[in-house]
Design a protein around this motif. Structure first.
Motif, short mmCIF file in Angstrom:
data_model
loop_
_atom_site.label_atom_id
_atom_site.label_comp_id
_atom_site.label_asym_id
_atom_site.label_seq_id
_atom_site.Cartn_x
_atom_site.Cartn_y
_atom_site.Cartn_z
N ALA A 183 2.08 7.78 3.19
CA ALA A 183 2.68 6.62 3.95
C ALA A 183 2.94 5.38 3.01
N MET A 184 3.56 4.36 3.36
CA MET A 184 3.84 3.09 2.52
C MET A 184 4.04 2.05 3.49
N SER B 7 0.96 -1.22 -0.01
CA SER B 7 0.00 -0.04 -0.13
C SER B 7 0.83 1.31 0.15
N GLY B 8 0.30 2.35 -0.56
CA GLY B 8 0.94 3.67 -0.19
C GLY B 8 1.87 4.04 -1.55
N ALA B 9 2.61 4.72 -1.27
CA ALA B 9 3.77 4.92 -2.42
C ALA B 9 5.39 5.34 -1.41
N LEU C 257 5.40 1.42 -6.17
CA LEU C 257 3.78 1.34 -5.87
C LEU C 257 3.55 0.19 -5.33
N PRO C 258 2.13 0.01 -4.87
CA PRO C 258 1.25 -1.34 -4.68
C PRO C 258 1.58 -2.34 -5.94
N TRP D 4 18.76 1.91 0.46
CA TRP D 4 17.58 2.18 1.79
C TRP D 4 16.24 1.92 0.92
N HIS D 5 15.22 2.22 1.72
CA HIS D 5 13.82 2.40 1.25
C HIS D 5 13.08 3.02 2.40
N GLY D 6 11.75 3.49 1.80
CA GLY D 6 10.77 4.32 2.79
C GLY D 6 9.76 4.98 1.86
N ALA D 7 8.85 5.67 2.61
CA ALA D 7 7.88 6.36 2.18
C ALA D 7 8.11 7.49 1.44
N THR D 8 7.16 8.17 0.72
CA THR D 8 7.41 9.31 -0.09
C THR D 8 7.21 10.50 0.97
N GLU D 9 7.30 11.69 0.71
CA GLU D 9 7.18 12.87 1.82
C GLU D 9 5.61 13.10 2.03
N GLU D 10 4.71 12.48 1.02
CA GLU D 10 3.33 12.86 1.46
C GLU D 10 2.48 11.72 1.46
#
Length: 132
Positions: A103-104, A65-67, A81-82, A95-101
């Motif tokens: 959740a992921m 889910s999320g981006a 993306l999902p 590294w990996h994580g969510a975008t600024e705007e």
């Protein structure tokens, strides 16, 4: 056979030593020896991310889910993306994580080598994170 009912194992907060921002993890499997597989559902709030790290036997990420973003050292940051699945080779710094705007959440799957699944390195700077 072990069955873990939904909600039967507590959500864990990720350590600020290895993550920036709010990150929580729910265990999926940590198979007993001789098996080596480990899997977690990892939720990143907007702007949250891992530190740079490697895995001795590689890692698979599957976005549910999320981006988000993923980046291999020396290469441009990539959007995820999902439905996307990412294979990260053994010892590949990333590294990996969510975008600024947004959740992921992704499923992270890796194997242990001599009990070790990850080698944590330095934090991802705001400049590295924002360099798209």
């Amino acid at each position: 056979m072990d069955i873990y009912k939904a909600g039967s194992r507590p959500t864990q907060s990720a350590s600020a030593d290895y993550f920036t921002g709010r990150v929580t993890m729910d265990p999926i499997v940590s198979a007993p020896e001789p098996a080596t597989v480990r899997a977690l559902s990892v939720h990143f709030e907007p702007g949250a991310r891992t530190a740079w790290h490697t895995h001795p036997l590689g890692q698979t990420l599957h976005v549910v889910s999320g981006a988000g973003y993923v980046q291999k050292e020396g290469e441009p940051r990539q959007d995820i993306l999902p439905g996307d699945t990412v294979w990260i080779a053994p010892h590949e710094k990333h590294w990996h994580g969510a975008t600024e705007e947004t959740a992921m959440t992704h499923i992270a799957i890796h194997e242990a080598l001599d009990g070790e699944t990850v080698v944590w390195l330095e934090q991802v700077t705001d400049g590295e994170y924002g360099a798209g």
